[in-house]
Design an enzyme around this catalytic site. Sequence first.
Site, mmCIF file in Angstrom:
data_model
loop_
_atom_site.group_PDB
_atom_site.id
_atom_site.type_symbol
_atom_site.label_atom_id
_atom_site.label_comp_id
_atom_site.label_asym_id
_atom_site.label_seq_id
_atom_site.Cartn_x
_atom_site.Cartn_y
_atom_site.Cartn_z
ATOM 1 N N LEU A 102 -39.192 29.020 168.060
ATOM 2 C CA LEU A 102 -38.200 28.127 167.709
ATOM 3 C C LEU A 102 -38.872 27.172 166.924
ATOM 4 O O LEU A 102 -40.016 26.599 167.208
ATOM 5 C CB LEU A 102 -37.956 27.449 169.193
ATOM 6 C CG LEU A 102 -37.014 26.265 169.074
ATOM 7 C CD1 LEU A 102 -35.626 26.556 168.443
ATOM 8 C CD2 LEU A 102 -36.921 25.628 170.529
ATOM 9 N N SER B 235 -42.955 17.751 154.340
ATOM 10 C CA SER B 235 -44.019 17.239 155.427
ATOM 11 C C SER B 235 -45.512 17.278 154.571
ATOM 12 O O SER B 235 -45.654 17.948 153.649
ATOM 13 C CB SER B 235 -44.177 18.077 156.711
ATOM 14 O OG SER B 235 -43.976 19.383 156.493
ATOM 15 N N CYS C 239 -36.094 22.165 161.588
ATOM 16 C CA CYS C 239 -36.654 23.190 160.789
ATOM 17 C C CYS C 239 -36.580 22.840 159.421
ATOM 18 O O CYS C 239 -37.260 23.726 158.442
ATOM 19 C CB CYS C 239 -35.981 24.631 161.097
ATOM 20 S SG CYS C 239 -34.243 24.446 160.695
ATOM 21 N N CYS D 264 -46.318 4.692 151.571
ATOM 22 C CA CYS D 264 -46.548 5.364 152.569
ATOM 23 C C CYS D 264 -48.056 6.404 152.224
ATOM 24 O O CYS D 264 -48.980 6.207 153.161
ATOM 25 C CB CYS D 264 -45.903 6.537 152.631
ATOM 26 S SG CYS D 264 -44.126 6.185 153.640
#
Length: 393
Positions: A170, A135, A174, A359
């Site tokens: 949380l 990411s 993940c 991208c």
Amino acid sequence: MNVEKTFLKTFLKNFEEEAFAVDFWDGEEVVLGKGEPQFRVHIRKPLNKKDLLSSTSLAFGEAYMNGDVEFEGDLFLALNTVLKYMNKFNSDHKALPEIFHKITNKSKQREEVSSHYDIGNDFYSLWLDETMSYSCGYFKNENDTLYQAQMNKIHHILKKLNLKEGQSLLDIGCGWGMLLIEAAKKYKVKGLGITLSQEQFNKFSERIKEENLEDYLEVKLMDYRDLKKSKLSFDRVVSVGMLEHVGRPNYELFFEAVNAVLKDGGVFLLHYISGIKESEGDAWIKKYIFPGGVIPSLREIINISGDYNYHVIDVESLRLHYTKTLLEWYKNFNNNIDKVKEMFDERFIRMWSMYLCSCAATFNNGIIDLHQIVFTKGINNSLPITRKYLYED
């Protein structure tokens, strides 16, 4: 002159302000703009007019993958120039129903997520950094390495969550788990990560044992929709780069899932690729890279959050950070190309190069953005009232 060539030459008029050259399959050259061409495009075979009208990006993307279109010069520079005019591209969603489907059930989304993230940990480890963060990084300094940028991003997010020892966190989607590992080590919080990727689950499970964090962390193969009936409860919830896989029909369902497990006054950080307007996405990306992926707009997510009494505390754009991140990934990918060639064929390699560079170009041109939004569930008056704490060590 055949119809395909006539159509392409008409299309090229959109780029008359840019300096580059195009060579057609019959040897004809077209030079656009003024000055020395920055790059050259070789079109080695006619492109079907019908395909170009259905989706310009899909037709050109497939032609590049097949070697029928080649860019001579820097690939990012070429795509950055061309995609600046993406509003001139054709995109007929109705003509491509198999790509722009509305199926968002659990089995379909698990299949789509696996098609991308389960390519193999060995492959991703070649071009991601040591954290295995897939990411947007956060470049505090121009010369930060990719690893530093990813660690910066992780700690930037953890600061925004305003974590305290003993709290629960949380992570929805993940990945390979580095964010939760850092949260447990630095803040002594109890964390749960959920993912649909078997490869990510396996790697994160290994990391938990390697770091001796079994008392703090757990990872589950779990769909976010199952949170509603889980009876779990958390002080903080974070989701990084996962909302893009949810699908527009399920955004409210996603908020319902978060709302079911987040305590009153809890903090929720959402990090996702965003658009200025609602869109069904790009055909080439959806077919080859992220099947079923849809980019939410900033306004629709904030609009939905209000329906659940979620207060927007902070919004930050990391758009240019993602341009840099993608170019770092592309550099790593090229530096390890011999190893990639042992795993995949030439068509895959060209596809992945197109993905990373296109991208980077769409972020650079503002076609898409990256936003981090911090929400509180209801009122939370205990958070700092300025952003100063985010930039203190």
